[in-house]
Design an enzyme around this catalytic site. Structure first.
Site, PDB file in Angstrom:
ATOM      1  N   HIS A 291     -54.257  33.234 -79.034  1.00  0.00           N
ATOM      2  CA  HIS A 291     -54.795  34.464 -78.418  1.00  0.00           C
ATOM      3  C   HIS A 291     -56.060  34.178 -77.602  1.00  0.00           C
ATOM      4  O   HIS A 291     -56.941  35.019 -77.488  1.00  0.00           O
ATOM      5  CB  HIS A 291     -55.092  35.524 -79.479  1.00  0.00           C
ATOM      6  CG  HIS A 291     -53.869  36.007 -80.206  1.00  0.00           C
ATOM      7  ND1 HIS A 291     -53.014  36.958 -79.689  1.00  0.00           N
ATOM      8  CD2 HIS A 291     -53.347  35.647 -81.407  1.00  0.00           C
ATOM      9  CE1 HIS A 291     -52.034  37.174 -80.536  1.00  0.00           C
ATOM     10  NE2 HIS A 291     -52.201  36.374 -81.589  1.00  0.00           N
TER      11      HIS A 291
ATOM     12  N   ASN B  61     -49.409  42.896 -82.603  1.00  0.00           N
ATOM     13  CA  ASN B  61     -48.782  42.324 -81.413  1.00  0.00           C
ATOM     14  C   ASN B  61     -47.998  43.398 -80.667  1.00  0.00           C
ATOM     15  O   ASN B  61     -47.923  44.542 -81.113  1.00  0.00           O
ATOM     16  CB  ASN B  61     -47.839  41.171 -81.785  1.00  0.00           C
ATOM     17  CG  ASN B  61     -48.569  39.890 -82.153  1.00  0.00           C
ATOM     18  OD1 ASN B  61     -49.644  39.606 -81.644  1.00  0.00           O
ATOM     19  ND2 ASN B  61     -47.990  39.116 -83.051  1.00  0.00           N
TER      20      ASN B  61
END
Length: 490
Positions: A60, A133
């Site tokens: 990320h 997510n």
């Protein structure tokens, strides 16, 4: 909203506040002579520049973020005692960070990759972080496999590149990944922007009400802008032309006053249902079918303010699924249990032990009161207050009431146990269901996307294992994929 008009802020200074006489020329021993070590402005600037980057996130790393509000639109007090959910119309400030997963900080946005959807709620009972997510499931169900999985997505230690052999070797040997891989290589695998995708808490979480009753929940964030995706061909062009496409789109939309929003819903399962539910409700590779537990709309999330400084507010922002508030807690989900430790540990290494003191991370609607002291970048906020508990000097004390209810029903000896299997648990059934829901055109694109990647694998045994997982999900799925791969490999 554009940047503010330029206003003089007084003279340029050193980091210590002394005025700078000359910021254009370093100090030398005469005209054309060597630079002097006594030029402390030069040394200060170079030393600071060398340290301007903190270690990027292992996953990320590539992200964008914005502030906004969450507004409650339905009464959920029968299910949770969380104060920020206590009444219809109540608003809570939020910060949301979007990201890709596998790419580094300089990677392109328009790539086939899951997207992070991490929300920080600045509640009056402390910050609540929901770290999810844009997919309702994940590749694995146990955190012990996570480092190995990410190693396959990152650069190979010998070639320095991502290798199809590594990716498909791991996926083919981890059949639980079949559902997420089917999702990832379908039409939603490359969102057109962060605004045009849904978000999910993905994990199962616990809610508990004032009476102590327990419910298991899954979070859904449905984009109000509508779903928009890129084909592989469109993404390849966009990633090359504008690597910052997603970040730019989010920032410029908010600047125009087109504030993106999401309708927030939850699936709610009474705790007693979990033991006999047909799937393991804590398995991150599975969804709860909406026919079993419909999504109940509970709120609206809107983003309406851009960060003023990307490094300070996006790069240094930290999220941890261990940041709960009263009435919300974890579940026995083995992937979530691992993340409760791993996220906080990553931030302590990457940003520092006092990362929670930074403006973007500290509570906004209340005050943190701890006995933690010192460490790198400690700001001295506690003064001379006592740094232990219990104490008789008026320091903060424990409440005696846990944030969430205890788990029960677990028996047996300790050991490396696999995730419990329920009556209809299977690594392939939901991937097959997803495939059969697709239109013919969607299936064709899915097959093409998968075949293009699998065809790069060098070993036939890995290819056969990979195709075998999709064949187990649906016979037509496997047959068409095998033909497509063979055609590409000649």
């Amino acid at each position: 909203m554009t940047q503010e008009a330029h206003v003089s802020q007084g003279p340029l200074t050193t980091e210590a506040g002394a005025p700078v006489a000359d910021n254009q020329n370093s100090e030398t021993a005469g005209v054309g002579g060597p630079v002097l070590v006594q030029d402390q402005l030069l040394l200060e600037k170079l030393a600071h520049f060398n340290r301007e980057r903190i270690p990027e996130r292992v996953v990320h790393a590539r992200g964008a973020g914005a502030y906004g509000t969450f507004t409650v639109t339905a009464d959920v007090t029968p299910y949770t005692r969380a104060a920020f959910l206590s009444e219809v119309g109540k608003q809570t400030e939020v910060f949301l960070r979007f990201s890709t997963v596998a790419g580094n900080l300089g990677a392109a946005d328009a790539v086939r990759d899951p997207r992070g959807f991490a929300v920080k709620f600045y509640t009056e009972e402390g910050n609540y972080d929901l770290v999810g997510n844009n997919t309702p499931v994940f590749f694995i169900r146990d955190a012990i496999k996570f480092p190995d999985f990410i190693h396959t997505q990152k650069r190979d230690p010998y070639t320095g590149s991502q290798e199809a052999d590594n990716v498909w070797d791991f996926w083919s040997l981890s059949p639980e990944s079949t559902h997420q891989v089917t999702w990832l290589f379908g039409d939603r695998g490359i969102p057109a922007s962060y605004r045009h995708m849904d978000g999910f808490g993905s994990h199962t979480f616990q809610w508990s009400n004032e009476a102590g009753e327990v419910f298991w929940v899954k979070y859904h964030f449905k984009t109000d802008q509508g779903i928009k995706n890129l084909t592989a061909e469109e993404a390849e062009v966009l990633a090359g032309k504008d690597p910052d496409s997603h970040q730019r789109d989010l920032r410029e939309a908010i600047e125009r006053g087109e504030f993106p929003s999401w309708t927030v819903g939850v699936q709610i399962m009474p705790a007693a249902d979990a033991a006999t539910y047909r799937f393991n409700p804590f398995d991150l590779t599975k969804v709860w079918p909406h026919a079993d537990y419909p999504v109940i709309t509970i709120g609206k999330l809107e983003l309406n303010r851009n960060p003023r400084n990307i490094f300070a507010e996006v790069e240094q922002s930290i999220f941890s699924p261990a940041h709960f508030v009263p009435g919300i807690g974890p579940s026995p989900d083995k992937m979530l249990q691992g993340r409760l430790f791993a996220y906080g540990d990553a931030h302590r290494y990457r940003v520092g032990i006092n990362a929670d003191h930074l403006p973007v991370n500290r509570p906004h609607a209340t005050e943190a009161r701890t006995h933690s002291r010192d460490g790198y970048l400690y700001d001295g906020r506690h003064g001379g207050e006592k740094n232990y508990e219990p104490n008789s000097f008026g320091g903060p004390q424990q409440t005696g009431r846990a944030l969430w209810q205890p788990f029960d029903g677990f028996t047996g000896g300790t050991g490396n146990h696999p995730t419990p299997v329920h009556a209809e648990d299977d690594d392939f059934v939901q991937a097959g269901n997803l495939y059969r829901l697709m239109t013919e055109a969607e299936k064709e694109r899915l097959i093409a996307n998968l075949a293009g990647f699998i065809a790069k694998v060098s070993r036939e045994d890995i290819i056969e294992r990979a195709i075998g997982n999709f064949r187990n999900a649906d016979a037509d799925f496997g047959k068409r994929l095998e033909s497509a791969v063979q055609a590409l490999r000649g």
